[in-house]
Design an enzyme around this catalytic site. Structure first.
Site, PDB file in Angstrom:
ATOM      1  N   GLY A  76     -24.289  -0.968  24.546  1.00 60.40           N
ATOM      2  CA  GLY A  76     -23.191  -1.332  23.859  1.00 60.40           C
ATOM      3  C   GLY A  76     -22.051  -2.774  23.870  1.00 60.40           C
ATOM      4  N   VAL A  77     -21.891  -3.569  23.549  1.00 60.92           N
ATOM      5  CA  VAL A  77     -21.127  -4.734  24.187  1.00 60.92           C
ATOM      6  C   VAL A  77     -19.599  -3.828  23.215  1.00 60.92           C
ATOM      7  CG1 VAL A  77     -19.434  -6.471  25.058  1.00 60.92           C
ATOM      8  CG2 VAL A  77     -22.243  -5.367  25.922  1.00 60.92           C
ATOM      9  N   ARG A  83     -20.743 -12.075  24.261  1.00 58.91           N
ATOM     10  CA  ARG A  83     -20.488 -13.491  24.591  1.00 58.91           C
ATOM     11  C   ARG A  83     -20.172 -13.838  25.917  1.00 58.91           C
ATOM     12  NH1 ARG A  83     -24.180 -12.186  21.642  1.00 58.91           N
ATOM     13  NH2 ARG A  83     -25.155 -13.898  19.474  1.00 58.91           N
ATOM     14  N   ARG A  84     -19.816 -12.727  26.710  1.00 56.40           N
ATOM     15  CA  ARG A  84     -19.285 -12.980  27.627  1.00 56.40           C
ATOM     16  C   ARG A  84     -19.794 -12.379  29.761  1.00 56.40           C
ATOM     17  NH1 ARG A  84     -13.228 -11.456  26.983  1.00 56.40           N
ATOM     18  NH2 ARG A  84     -12.335 -11.847  24.303  1.00 56.40           N
ATOM     19  N   GLY A  85     -21.287 -12.203  28.827  1.00 57.68           N
ATOM     20  CA  GLY A  85     -21.933 -11.592  30.288  1.00 57.68           C
ATOM     21  C   GLY A  85     -22.166 -10.467  30.673  1.00 57.68           C
ATOM     22  N   VAL A  86     -21.215  -9.590  30.293  1.00 64.97           N
ATOM     23  CA  VAL A  86     -21.226  -8.155  30.160  1.00 64.97           C
ATOM     24  C   VAL A  86     -22.557  -7.007  29.857  1.00 64.97           C
ATOM     25  CG1 VAL A  86     -20.224  -6.061  29.290  1.00 64.97           C
ATOM     26  CG2 VAL A  86     -18.881  -7.878  29.243  1.00 64.97           C
ATOM     27  N   TYR A 116     -34.257  -8.289  24.723  1.00 65.43           N
ATOM     28  CA  TYR A 116     -34.266  -8.184  26.048  1.00 65.43           C
ATOM     29  C   TYR A 116     -35.753  -8.341  26.544  1.00 65.43           C
ATOM     30  CZ  TYR A 116     -31.203  -4.200  25.182  1.00 65.43           C
ATOM     31  OH  TYR A 116     -29.184  -3.406  24.653  1.00 65.43           O
ATOM     32  N   PHE A 408     -34.633   7.126  22.429  1.00 69.20           N
ATOM     33  CA  PHE A 408     -33.733   8.491  22.387  1.00 69.20           C
ATOM     34  C   PHE A 408     -32.561   7.302  22.755  1.00 69.20           C
ATOM     35  CE2 PHE A 408     -36.946   5.822  24.490  1.00 69.20           C
ATOM     36  CZ  PHE A 408     -36.424   4.818  25.245  1.00 69.20           C
TER      37      PHE A 408
END
Length: 408
Positions: A76-77, A83-86, A116, A408
């Site tokens: 999760g972000v 949208r910052r590449g995390v 993904y 999971f």
């Protein structure tokens, strides 16, 4: 990730999924199942802005081998950092770690399936969902299900889910070895099917369990709840199936018949069954079952050679793949796969390619549920050598459809 940081870390994950907090029961279990040495957090000062981790699983592959597999989870972000590449950096770190641990496969279930594929994951299993109209549908059972002269048949017995846990796990363990995509339960995971927080029941009863027995042995189980409902015409409750496994066709049919004949109910709902579920052949009217299918387990080959060598192949195969893999460039290039039902080897080669595809398509086809021919029909696999596609597609197939029985 340090254990002392878990509450803040998990809070960021909850925020990324909409902000609704899990119950204390759920948080306790997920903390227990978290692999801290396999989990990462991204920080901005004192604030956790990204979470991700992997779980050390073993997954059944075609041929029955349980292969070390990294279960990617808890990704999760924080909404203000999207949208910052995390996410990309976390995916990069996880796959580098998985490779360093020598685990050839990574798997995940996607909150949104479009996310993904760019990291090399392909939808390798699908799940069937159904709502069975039990006012119109009956279950036909095979010979030997009911007691008859000289045979006892299948006996059903109610049990508290906690009391039946060990018996159910023994049945699950035998079933997990027989179907690709199923996960061998690691310590602690036997608690996950029993997770039943009251505020997540959506009006249904507490979890219930029925055991199927034959010759004094537990040979199947179903865990379910009942959601009561009434209108002026009378009862119209629903049986909500959580999970069901059985070792014999007779036990399987007996459990389904029981579920469809529970008093004061008019339907059975299930959200995760294999796409080749024998149920499809037991119901008297499949049109009244409202069948649907969706993606489930997404597979990523972290080490192409080791992953393709770990499974067996339904028919003999000798094929050279030209593999594209921008995200994990160590996989890119040509690989010769030779194998059959007894074993396989996949090594680097300079030979001319027979098929060209990306690592995503290899992941999609890996468990045998999606054919390479089908992917070629979508323009995702290119046949270089005539007849290579038919050879490889037949070899990759599985006798039973791959299936992930729980998340999971």
């Amino acid at each position: 990730m340090r254990p002392d940081d878990w509450d803040q870390w998990y809070g960021t994950l909850e925020l990324a999924f909409g902000g609704a907090a899990d119950t204390a029961e759920e948080r306790t279990l997920w903390r227990e199942l978290t692999c801290f040495d396999r989990s990462i957090g991204v920080w901005d000062g004192d604030e956790v802005i990204g979470t991700a981790g992997t779980l050390a699983f073993r997954m059944t592959v075609p041929g029955g081998e349980a292969v070390p597999t990294a279960g990617v989870t808890m990704v999760g972000v924080r909404p203000t950092y999207r949208r910052r590449g995390v996410l990309r950096e976390m995916m990069r770190r996880l796959l580098d770690d998985v490779r360093s641990w020598g685990e050839p496969l990574a798997v995940l279930t996607a909150s949104e399936p479009a996310i993904y594929g760019r990291f090399g994951y392909g939808a390798a299993t699908h799940s069937l969902h159904a709502t069975i109209d039990t006012t119109r549908v009956r279950i036909t059972v095979p010979p030997g299900t009911d007691a008859s002269e000289g045979a006892e048949g299948v006996r059903l017995r109610d049990s508290k889910p906690e009391d039946a846990r060990d018996a159910c796990e023994a049945v699950y363990a035998r079933r997990a070895a027989a179907r690709p995509g199923m996960l061998v339960r690691q310590p602690g995971w036997e608690k996950q099917p029993l997770l039943d927080p009251p505020d997540k029941r959506e009006g249904a009863s507490p979890l219930q369990c029925v055991l199927a027995e034959a010759d004094g042995e537990v040979v199947g189980y179903a865990r379910y709840a009942v959601r009561a409902d009434w209108d002026l015409a009378g009862p119209k409750g629903a049986v909500v199936l959580r999970d069901l496994e059985a070792l014999t066709p007779q036990a399987y049919a007996a459990l389904w018949r029981f579920l469809t004949e529970i008093d004061l109910t008019t339907r059975v709902t299930t959200t995760n069954r294999p796409v080749d579920d024998p149920l499809l052949h037991l119901v008297t009217d499949i049109r009244r079952c409202d069948i649907g299918v969706r993606d489930s387990l997404h597979v990523r080959l972290v080490d192409v050679g080791a992953a393709l060598s770990a499974r067996t192949y339904r028919t003999p195969v000798d094929v050279v793949f030209e593999v594209a893999d921008d995200f994990c460039p160590w996989n890119a290039g040509r690989w010769r796969l030779t194998g059959d039902a007894k074993g396989a080897s996949c090594e680097r080669t300079d030979d001319a390619p027979d098929l060209a595809l990306s690592v995503r398509e290899l992941g999609t086809a890996y468990l045998g549920g999606v054919s390479l021919a089908s992917l070629a029909g979508a323009g995702l696999v290119t046949e270089v050598r005539p007849s290579a596609l038919e050879e490889a597609s037949s070899a990759f197939g599985s006798t039973v459809a791959p299936w992930l029985p729980h998340g999971f």
